[in-house]
Design a protein around this motif. Structure first.
Motif, mmCIF file in Angstrom:
data_model
loop_
_atom_site.group_PDB
_atom_site.id
_atom_site.type_symbol
_atom_site.label_atom_id
_atom_site.label_comp_id
_atom_site.label_asym_id
_atom_site.label_seq_id
_atom_site.Cartn_x
_atom_site.Cartn_y
_atom_site.Cartn_z
ATOM 1 N N ILE A 5 0.864 -1.185 0.000
ATOM 2 C CA ILE A 5 0.000 0.000 0.000
ATOM 3 C C ILE A 5 0.896 1.228 0.000
ATOM 4 O O ILE A 5 1.881 1.290 0.735
ATOM 5 C CB ILE A 5 -0.912 0.033 1.243
ATOM 6 N N GLU A 6 0.536 2.214 -0.830
ATOM 7 C CA GLU A 6 1.323 3.442 -0.883
ATOM 8 C C GLU A 6 0.396 4.640 -1.073
ATOM 9 O O GLU A 6 -0.406 4.667 -2.008
ATOM 10 C CB GLU A 6 2.335 3.378 -2.021
ATOM 11 N N LEU A 7 0.494 5.603 -0.166
ATOM 12 C CA LEU A 7 -0.238 6.863 -0.276
ATOM 13 C C LEU A 7 0.768 7.988 -0.429
ATOM 14 O O LEU A 7 1.714 8.095 0.353
ATOM 15 C CB LEU A 7 -1.104 7.118 0.961
ATOM 16 N N VAL A 24 -8.897 14.839 5.184
ATOM 17 C CA VAL A 24 -7.522 14.334 5.191
ATOM 18 C C VAL A 24 -6.682 15.264 4.327
ATOM 19 O O VAL A 24 -7.115 15.665 3.240
ATOM 20 C CB VAL A 24 -7.464 12.887 4.639
ATOM 21 N N ASP A 25 -5.483 15.605 4.798
ATOM 22 C CA ASP A 25 -4.674 16.581 4.079
ATOM 23 C C ASP A 25 -3.228 16.109 3.945
ATOM 24 O O ASP A 25 -2.534 15.906 4.942
ATOM 25 C CB ASP A 25 -4.716 17.927 4.817
ATOM 26 N N ASP A 26 -2.788 15.905 2.709
ATOM 27 C CA ASP A 26 -1.375 15.652 2.386
ATOM 28 C C ASP A 26 -0.796 14.466 3.159
ATOM 29 O O ASP A 26 0.284 14.543 3.743
ATOM 30 C CB ASP A 26 -0.545 16.912 2.658
ATOM 31 N N VAL A 27 -1.516 13.366 3.149
ATOM 32 C CA VAL A 27 -1.092 12.161 3.883
ATOM 33 C C VAL A 27 -0.188 11.306 3.003
ATOM 34 O O VAL A 27 -0.545 10.955 1.871
ATOM 35 C CB VAL A 27 -2.315 11.346 4.345
ATOM 36 N N THR A 28 0.969 10.969 3.543
ATOM 37 C CA THR A 28 1.925 10.104 2.849
ATOM 38 C C THR A 28 2.433 9.037 3.813
ATOM 39 O O THR A 28 2.956 9.375 4.882
ATOM 40 C CB THR A 28 3.127 10.910 2.319
ATOM 41 N N PHE A 29 2.230 7.779 3.475
ATOM 42 C CA PHE A 29 2.843 6.662 4.200
ATOM 43 C C PHE A 29 2.664 5.412 3.348
ATOM 44 O O PHE A 29 1.966 5.412 2.336
ATOM 45 C CB PHE A 29 2.251 6.480 5.601
ATOM 46 N N CYS A 45 -10.519 12.182 12.736
ATOM 47 C CA CYS A 45 -9.297 12.680 12.092
ATOM 48 C C CYS A 45 -9.105 12.122 10.687
ATOM 49 O O CYS A 45 -8.142 12.483 10.014
ATOM 50 C CB CYS A 45 -8.078 12.357 12.954
ATOM 51 N N GLY A 46 -9.979 11.226 10.235
ATOM 52 C CA GLY A 46 -9.890 10.737 8.865
ATOM 53 C C GLY A 46 -9.271 9.358 8.712
ATOM 54 O O GLY A 46 -8.976 8.933 7.592
ATOM 55 N N LYS A 47 -9.108 8.619 9.821
ATOM 56 C CA LYS A 47 -8.512 7.284 9.737
ATOM 57 C C LYS A 47 -9.340 6.361 8.850
ATOM 58 O O LYS A 47 -8.808 5.680 7.952
ATOM 59 C CB LYS A 47 -8.379 6.669 11.136
ATOM 60 N N SER A 48 -10.635 6.314 9.098
ATOM 61 C CA SER A 48 -11.505 5.449 8.302
ATOM 62 C C SER A 48 -11.621 5.941 6.863
ATOM 63 O O SER A 48 -11.780 5.147 5.937
ATOM 64 C CB SER A 48 -12.896 5.343 8.946
ATOM 65 N N THR A 49 -11.522 7.253 6.683
ATOM 66 C CA THR A 49 -11.508 7.807 5.320
ATOM 67 C C THR A 49 -10.298 7.289 4.560
ATOM 68 O O THR A 49 -10.401 6.897 3.389
ATOM 69 C CB THR A 49 -11.495 9.341 5.368
ATOM 70 N N VAL A 50 -9.142 7.278 5.212
ATOM 71 C CA VAL A 50 -7.936 6.721 4.588
ATOM 72 C C VAL A 50 -8.156 5.258 4.230
ATOM 73 O O VAL A 50 -7.816 4.814 3.122
ATOM 74 C CB VAL A 50 -6.726 6.872 5.527
ATOM 75 N N LEU A 51 -8.737 4.502 5.143
ATOM 76 C CA LEU A 51 -8.969 3.077 4.903
ATOM 77 C C LEU A 51 -9.884 2.873 3.702
ATOM 78 O O LEU A 51 -9.645 1.995 2.861
ATOM 79 C CB LEU A 51 -9.586 2.443 6.151
ATOM 80 N N ARG A 52 -10.906 3.709 3.578
ATOM 81 C CA ARG A 52 -11.834 3.584 2.454
ATOM 82 C C ARG A 52 -11.188 3.984 1.133
ATOM 83 O O ARG A 52 -11.522 3.418 0.087
ATOM 84 C CB ARG A 52 -13.084 4.414 2.725
ATOM 85 N N MET A 53 -10.263 4.922 1.164
ATOM 86 C CA MET A 53 -9.541 5.264 -0.062
ATOM 87 C C MET A 53 -8.623 4.123 -0.472
ATOM 88 O O MET A 53 -8.505 3.809 -1.655
ATOM 89 C CB MET A 53 -8.753 6.568 0.135
ATOM 90 N N VAL A 65 -3.109 6.988 -4.474
ATOM 91 C CA VAL A 65 -3.141 5.772 -3.666
ATOM 92 C C VAL A 65 -2.878 4.593 -4.596
ATOM 93 O O VAL A 65 -3.534 4.446 -5.628
ATOM 94 C CB VAL A 65 -4.503 5.579 -2.969
ATOM 95 N N LYS A 66 -1.909 3.775 -4.235
ATOM 96 C CA LYS A 66 -1.598 2.567 -4.993
ATOM 97 C C LYS A 66 -1.669 1.357 -4.074
ATOM 98 O O LYS A 66 -1.210 1.402 -2.933
ATOM 99 C CB LYS A 66 -0.198 2.655 -5.617
ATOM 100 N N VAL A 67 -2.237 0.273 -4.588
ATOM 101 C CA VAL A 67 -2.297 -0.992 -3.864
ATOM 102 C C VAL A 67 -1.720 -2.071 -4.762
ATOM 103 O O VAL A 67 -2.203 -2.255 -5.889
ATOM 104 C CB VAL A 67 -3.741 -1.342 -3.459
ATOM 105 N N LEU A 68 -0.650 -2.692 -4.307
ATOM 106 C CA LEU A 68 0.059 -3.688 -5.120
ATOM 107 C C LEU A 68 0.464 -3.100 -6.464
ATOM 108 O O LEU A 68 0.450 -3.772 -7.489
ATOM 109 C CB LEU A 68 -0.804 -4.937 -5.308
ATOM 110 N N GLY A 69 0.758 -1.791 -6.451
ATOM 111 C CA GLY A 69 1.180 -1.089 -7.650
ATOM 112 C C GLY A 69 0.059 -0.710 -8.597
ATOM 113 O O GLY A 69 0.319 -0.180 -9.685
#
Length: 258
Positions: A5-7, A24-29, A45-53, A65-69
């Motif tokens: 997973i890559e954001l 969510v603003d400018d999240v990278t991990f 704070c947007g945790k579940s929003t990140v999960l849904r993205m 957002v990339k998942v398995l490339g």
């Protein structure tokens, strides 16, 4: 490291009738292959929003957002995800085995071999002998075991957990954390967990990503260098105490009264 997973610079803004909401603003991990990462942060704070993205259920306003490339929507349609939420969402008229087999039916993969796979997963999650039980006959922890087995039945590459044990009492929650680690260790999946519990995040994870109050931004990305398999003895260790302090400082640094 190979990434599951890559954001990159991900922002999500919702356009509501009451006005625009920057969630969510400018999240990278990132999450590496076979890595367990937790997201912690205050409510809203947007945790579940990140999960849904990540799951391809909603798209970012900006960023990638990339998942398995690949695009998350592609991975969702290919059923690369296993999802476990706080509510197990079991169909009350279907027994345990039938609930676990539901994704197989939807995917058109239900046959004798896949049913045997579902039965083996019930053994894995400690529910052998409960195949014919209805959800109303199960405890909260048992229902979540069914949900975990259902999430694993299509052999996903990515496991997503949205507060899966948040409704359980503390004793049951700790037991489920041990069970989750045991079950996850027998898969090859990467895992991303949303939780409000600092202790749970430390106990389960290889890394913990700390998010700020809304709009959610990454405040810290902390590596948890505790050996696996994890044991309850670690909860009383100096190392665990130090990680608890580090995450608490990251969460509350700069806030009024902190």
């Amino acid at each position: 490291m190979e990434l599951s997973i890559e954001l990159k610079n991900v922002t999500k803004q919702f356009n509501l009738e009451s006005g625009d909401l920057l969630a969510v603003d400018d999240v990278t991990f990132s999450v590496g292959a076979k890595e367990f990462v937790s997201l912690v942060g205050p409510s809203g704070c947007g945790k579940s929003t990140v999960l849904r993205m990540v799951a391809g259920l909603i798209e970012p306003t900006r960023g990638e957002v990339k998942v398995l490339g690949k695009a998350p929507d592609y991975c969702r349609k290919q059923r690369f995800f296993g999802w476990v939420a706080q509510d197990p969402v079991l169909l009350p008229w279907r027994n345990v085995l039938a609930n676990v087999c539901l994704p197989l039916e939807v995917a058109g993969r239900l046959d004798k071999a896949s049913t045997e796979k579902a039965q083996s997963l019930l053994r894995l999650v400690g529910l052998e002998g409960f195949e014919r039980a209805l959800p109303k006959q199960l405890s909260g922890g048992m229902k979540q075991r069914v949900a975990i087995a259902r999430a694993l039945v299509l052999e996903p590459s990515i496991l997503l957990f949205d507060e899966p044990f948040g409704a359980l009492d503390e004793i049951t929650r700790q037991r489920m954390n041990l069970e989750l680690l045991r079950i996850w260790s027998e898969t090859s999946a990467a895992a991303l967990l949303v939780t409000h519990s600092i202790a749970e995040a430390i106990f389960l994870s290889d890394r913990v990503v700390v998010m700020s109050p809304r709009p959610g931004r990454v405040k810290a990305d902390i590596k948890i260098d505790l050996p696996r398999p994890r044991t309850t003895d670690m909860l009383r260790s100096q190392e665990f105490f130090n990680y608890t302090n580090s995450l608490t400082e990251a969460l509350f640094h700069g806030e009024r009264g902190a």
